[in-house]
Design a protein around this motif. Structure first.
Motif, short mmCIF file in Angstrom:
data_model
loop_
_atom_site.label_atom_id
_atom_site.label_comp_id
_atom_site.label_asym_id
_atom_site.label_seq_id
_atom_site.Cartn_x
_atom_site.Cartn_y
_atom_site.Cartn_z
N SER A 236 46.17 19.69 10.59
CA SER A 236 46.45 18.07 9.61
C SER A 236 47.03 16.91 10.72
O SER A 236 46.92 15.94 10.09
N ALA A 237 48.22 18.02 11.29
CA ALA A 237 49.22 16.72 12.16
C ALA A 237 48.78 16.08 12.84
O ALA A 237 48.28 15.00 13.99
N MET A 238 47.26 16.89 13.58
CA MET A 238 46.79 16.44 14.76
C MET A 238 45.34 14.90 14.44
O MET A 238 44.91 14.25 14.70
N GLY B 68 48.54 15.96 21.77
CA GLY B 68 48.65 16.79 20.08
C GLY B 68 48.77 18.31 20.26
O GLY B 68 49.76 19.40 19.27
N LEU B 69 47.69 18.90 20.71
CA LEU B 69 48.24 20.26 21.53
C LEU B 69 49.46 20.67 21.81
O LEU B 69 49.45 21.66 21.61
N LEU B 70 49.44 19.69 23.03
CA LEU B 70 50.90 20.36 23.56
C LEU B 70 52.37 20.55 22.52
O LEU B 70 53.50 20.88 22.36
N ILE B 71 52.31 19.13 21.91
CA ILE B 71 53.21 19.45 20.56
C ILE B 71 53.22 20.50 19.34
O ILE B 71 54.43 21.03 19.19
N PHE B 72 51.71 20.14 18.50
CA PHE B 72 52.02 21.24 17.46
C PHE B 72 51.59 22.33 17.47
O PHE B 72 51.88 23.03 16.45
N PHE B 73 50.86 22.87 18.52
CA PHE B 73 50.06 23.58 18.28
C PHE B 73 51.02 25.48 19.04
O PHE B 73 51.24 26.28 18.35
N PRO B 74 51.92 25.19 20.05
CA PRO B 74 52.49 26.09 20.78
C PRO B 74 53.72 26.43 20.41
O PRO B 74 54.07 26.36 19.27
#
Length: 226
Positions: free
Chosen positions: A147-149, A71-77
């Motif tokens: 929210s996605a995480m 999730g950190l790699l997909i949603f936040f960068p």
């Protein structure tokens, strides 16, 4: 059907020359007994040599950390790497007006009340913008990424509780990496929070109606998140 399955199994065993002793099933070639009835050395499986993806897939203790990192790699960068698009301009302007005027109960856009989305999503963007000191692309989109995480963790927890952990992990990875999830999280910030609350409400209703839970948290939480 049973005869067909037995035939296929026998062909598989004959193809790989696998001989299994019922009382001995050896995985480590250094400690495995040799002789008739045991695995041939070329076909014994050493658990230390399992691929990393298989270790992650088989170990439920690694599922949540892997989902969190994914999730950190997909949603936040690169949340603030591009300008606002389409409806994002409305969300950002409403948040900016709230921050300037101090009117936190009525979303206003171009001087007129705006009620297309629940106000809670604007409160989250407002809180992040207040902490950052300004309204920008990153502060408006960060609540959507969070929210996605949370949605992925809720999704995994529910499926693991009532189904197989490996199926829960695989399906969560598929949902997290799907184009629709990424598109909504990146381009429609208010929608991802709505998806989280709707999915959470659906899971809580299933706990009560399908799995017959009597916990007040499930009963009242289903209506509250709806």
């Amino acid at each position: 059907m049973a005869e067909r399955i037995t035939e296929v199994k026998n062909r598989f065993v004959a193809m790989f020359d696998i001989r299994i002793q019922p009382s001995v099933f050896c995985f480590n070639p250094r400690t495995a007994p040799s002789g008739p009835g045991s695995f041939p050395i070329s076909h014994r499986i050493d658990t230390e040599m399992k691929p990393i993806w298989q270790q992650i897939f088989d170990s439920s203790r690694l599922h949540v950390p892997v989902i969190f990192v994914l999730g950190l790699l997909i949603f936040f960068p690169l949340l603030g790497a591009r300008d606002f698009w389409d409806h994002e301009n409305e969300y950002a302007e409403i948040t900016r007006v709230m921050l300037l005027d101090g009117n936190y109960m009525l979303p206003v856009f171009n001087g007129a009340p705006w009620g297309d989305r629940p106000i809670f999503s604007f409160w989250l963007a407002l809180a992040v913008s207040w902490l950052a000191g300004e309204v920008n692309e990153w502060t408006v989109r960060l609540p959507s990424a969070v929210s996605a995480m949370v949605l992925m963790l809720v999704y995994y927890h529910f499926l693991k509780k009532h189904f197989d952990p490996r199926a829960a992990f695989l399906s969560t990875v598929v949902v997290a990496s799907s184009l629709l999830t990424v598109h909504v999280e990146r381009h429609l910030p208010a929608n991802m929070l709505c998806f989280l609350l709707l999915v959470l409400s659906m899971f809580l209703f299933m706990e009560v109606l399908v799995f017959e839970s009597k916990r007040p948290l499930h009963i009242y939480g289903a209506w509250l998140t709806l």
